[in-house]
Design a protein around this motif. Structure first.
Motif, short mmCIF file in Angstrom:
data_model
loop_
_atom_site.label_atom_id
_atom_site.label_comp_id
_atom_site.label_asym_id
_atom_site.label_seq_id
_atom_site.Cartn_x
_atom_site.Cartn_y
_atom_site.Cartn_z
N THR A 1 0.82 -1.22 -0.10
CA THR A 1 0.05 -0.11 0.16
C THR A 1 0.81 1.23 0.06
OG1 THR A 1 -1.75 -1.21 1.16
CG2 THR A 1 -1.94 1.29 1.10
N ILE A 2 0.66 2.39 -0.97
CA ILE A 2 1.60 3.24 -1.09
C ILE A 2 0.81 4.40 -1.12
CG2 ILE A 2 3.29 4.29 -2.64
CD1 ILE A 2 4.13 1.67 -1.76
N ASN A 3 1.39 5.60 -0.30
CA ASN A 3 0.65 6.74 -0.27
C ASN A 3 1.54 7.71 -1.01
OD1 ASN A 3 -1.38 6.29 1.95
ND2 ASN A 3 0.11 6.22 2.99
N VAL A 4 1.00 8.08 -2.31
CA VAL A 4 1.69 8.94 -3.38
C VAL A 4 1.67 10.37 -2.91
CG1 VAL A 4 1.75 9.40 -5.70
CG2 VAL A 4 1.12 7.28 -5.13
N ARG A 5 3.09 10.68 -2.64
CA ARG A 5 3.05 12.13 -2.29
C ARG A 5 4.18 12.76 -3.25
NH1 ARG A 5 2.81 9.59 2.91
NH2 ARG A 5 1.22 10.38 4.19
N SER A 6 4.21 13.95 -3.22
CA SER A 6 5.10 14.72 -4.19
C SER A 6 6.52 15.02 -3.56
CB SER A 6 4.54 16.11 -4.49
OG SER A 6 5.38 16.99 -5.35
N ARG A 7 7.47 14.93 -4.07
CA ARG A 7 8.74 15.04 -3.72
C ARG A 7 9.12 16.38 -3.83
NH1 ARG A 7 12.53 9.79 -4.86
NH2 ARG A 7 13.67 10.98 -3.42
N VAL A 8 8.60 17.22 -4.40
CA VAL A 8 9.03 18.75 -4.77
C VAL A 8 7.73 19.57 -4.48
CG1 VAL A 8 10.76 18.27 -6.19
CG2 VAL A 8 8.43 18.59 -7.10
N GLY A 9 7.89 20.70 -4.20
CA GLY A 9 6.74 21.86 -3.99
C GLY A 9 6.37 22.70 -5.18
N GLY A 10 5.06 23.15 -5.30
CA GLY A 10 4.94 23.93 -6.52
C GLY A 10 3.29 23.55 -6.83
#
Length: 433
Positions: free
Chosen positions: A93-102
Motif C-alpha cells: 500500500t503506497i501513499n503517493v506524495r510529491s517530492r517537490v513543491g509547486g
C-alpha cells in the motif's frame, strides 16, 4: 328468658353471634354442595375421552409402525477443513506524495483505475525547476572553462620548470588551482544532477502496479514536498493476501502438513459464507501464539486475477488441512445426543431399530466421520427419530429408486429442493472441523 335478656344485653348479643356462625358453617358443609362438583368432575373426565369412550391417540392407545426415512453409512474420503474469519490485506500500500513543491497542474489518472509501475499520475508546474537546472548548468560550464585554463597553465609551468625558468612554488600553486577547480566542477555537476532530478520529480509516477484510490487534491492546489496529504493511495491487489487466525488446538494437523512443504489450499468465501470468491494457498504463519486469544496468525496468498478480493474486506477462509481416507461417513442429521452420549437409531432388519452408541470424528455440518459404532452399509434413521426408542417397529418410507447410496447423495437431494444452484461438493467444502 326475656327478663334475663333485659338484665344482660351483652349475653344476648353473644348468643346471636354464635347462631350466625353455626348457620354459616351449616351452609358451607351441607352435603348437597358436592353434587355440582361431582358433575363437573365427570365432565372433565369425559373431556379426555372420545365419543366412543376410547383414549386420544398418543395417550396410551395402540400405535402402528413409525414411518421413517433412512440412509446408509458409507466409506469414503473426507476433506478436513478449518474455518476462520479473515481480512483481505494488500501486498503493498503506497501513499503517493510529491517530492517537490509547486502548483498541481495536471491529474493523469481516474479514481479507481488500475495503473502500472511508471505510469504518470500527476504533474507539478516544472518551470521553476527548469530554470534551476539551466542555472546549475551555466555555473558548471563557467567552472569547467576555468579548470581548462588552469590545466593549460600547469602544462606551461611544467615546461618552464624543466628549463629552470620558474620557481617550484609557482608550479605547485598552479597544480593546486587545478585541483580546486576540479572539486568545484564536481560540485557543480552534482547541482546539475539535483536540479535535473527535481525537474523529473515534477512528473509524479506510480511506484507500483495496483489500483488507485480516490484523489485527495485537485488541480490548482499548491503542493508541498513530502506533504502529509497524499495525492492518492495505490494498493497492490494482484496478488493479494488474507490474514486469519486458528486456535492453538487446531494447529497440529496444519503445522505438520505445512512443515513438509505441502501447499495447503485456502478458499476465500464471501461474508455470508455462500459464494466462493477465490482459491489460494497458505503462504506464511506467525512466530508466536497470541496469549490473549490462544490463536496463531496465518496468511494465505491469492492471485486475484478477477479482482474479486478487495483490501480490508472480511471473508470466510476454508483451509484444507488434510483429507481423511476411507472413513465411515453418515449424514449429520442422523446423529442424536443423549445422556449416555452420541448415538443413532440403526435398522435391525427391515422392521425394527436399535440404538447404537457412537464415537464421532470431524464434521462439516452435512456429513460426520464415525470412528466407532457403525460399519459401511449400516442403515441409520434420518427422519422420524422423535417417536423412536430401543426396539421400535418402523416403516421405511423411502422409495426404493430414490434411496441414496451415500450420505452426500442424500444431502444433494435434500438441498436440491431449496437451493438448486448449490452443489454438494461446494457444501462439503464449506464445513469446518
Amino acid at each position: 328468658m326475656q327478663s334475663s335478656a333485659s338484665r344482660s344485653p351483652r349475653r344476648w348479643l353473644f348468643g346471636l353471634l354464635v347462631l350466625l356462625v353455626i348457620a354459616v358453617l351449616c351452609w358451607k358443609f351441607w352435603p348437597g354442595g358436592d353434587a355440582p362438583k361431582e358433575g363437573t368432575g365427570q365432565k372433565a373426565v369425559s373431556g379426555q375421552t372420545g365419543r366412543s369412550g376410547g383414549m386420544r391417540p398418543g395417550f396410551g392407545g395402540a400405535a402402528g409402525p413409525v414411518p421413517v426415512r433412512v440412509a446408509p453409512a458409507v466409506k469414503g474420503d473426507f476433506p478436513l477443513y478449518y474455518k476462520a474469519l479473515g481480512t483481505v490485506t494488500a501486498q503493498n500500500t503506497i501513499n503517493v506524495r510529491s517530492r517537490v513543491g509547486g502548483e498541481l497542474i495536471k491529474i493523469a489518472f481516474e479514481e479507481g483505475q488500475m495503473v502500472k509501475a511508471g505510469d504518470l499520475l500527476a504533474e507539478i508546474d516544472p518551470r521553476p525547476y527548469q530554470n534551476a537546472l539551466l542555472q546549475a548548468e551555466g555555473t558548471l560550464l563557467q567552472n569547467q572553462a576555468q579548470l581548462k585554463n588552469a590545466q593549460v597553465d600547469v602544462e606551461r609551468y611544467r615546461g618552464l620548470y624543466r628549463e629552470d625558468s620558474i620557481a617550484k612554488q609557482t608550479l605547485d600553486t598552479a597544480e593546486a588551482l587545478v585541483g580546486q577547480y576540479q572539486g568545484t566542477v564536481k560540485t557543480n555537476q552534482a547541482a546539475v544532477n539535483d536540479a535535473r532530478l527535481n525537474l523529473e520529480f515534477t512528473r509524479i509516477r506510480a511506484p507500483i502496479t495496483g489500483r488507485v484510490g480516490l484523489r485527495q487534491l485537485d488541480v490548482g492546489n499548491l503542493v508541498a514536498a513530502n506533504d502529509t496529504t497524499a495525492l492518492a493511495i495505490i494498493t497492490q491487489t494482484q496478488p493479494i493476501s488474507v490474514a486469519f487466525t486458528l486456535p492453538e488446538n487446531s494447529l497440529d494437523v496444519v503445522l505438520a502438513r505445512y512443515r513438509t512443504g505441502a501447499k495447503l489450499p485456502a478458499e476465500a468465501w464471501d461474508r455470508g459464507d455462500t459464494k466462493l470468491q477465490a482459491t489460494g494457498v497458505l503462504q506464511s504463519l506467525d512466530n508466536q501464539i497470541d496469549v490473549t486469544t490462544g490463536t496463531l496468525k496465518f496468511k494465505a496468498r491469492y492471485e486475484n486475477r478477477d479482482q474479486a478480493l478487495f483490501p480490508n474486506q472480511f471473508v470466510n477462509v476454508h483451509l484444507l488441512a488434510d483429507t481423511l481416507k476411507n472413513v465411515v461417513l453418515v449424514p449429520s442429521a442422523a446423529i442424536q445426543f443423549g445422556t449416555n452420549g452420541t448415538f443413532v437409531y440403526a435398522m435391525e432388519g427391515d422392521k425394527k431399530v436399535t440404538i447404537r452408541q457412537l464415537k464421532v470424528g470431524s464434521s462439516d455440518g452435512d456429513n460426520t466421520v464415525i470412528t466407532e459404532g457403525l460399519a459401511a452399509g449400516d442403515r441409520v434413521v434420518l427422519e422420524g427419530t422423535d417417536r423412536l426408542k430401543e426396539g421400535s417397529e418402523v416403516e421405511v418410507v423411502n422409495d426404493s429408486k430414490d434411496v441414496p447410496t451415500t450420505p452426500t447423495e442424500h444431502l444433494q437431494g435434500k438441498s436440491a429442493a431449496t437451493a438448486p444452484d448449490t452443489t454438494v461438493t461446494d457444501k462439503a467444502k464449506k464445513g469446518g472441523a
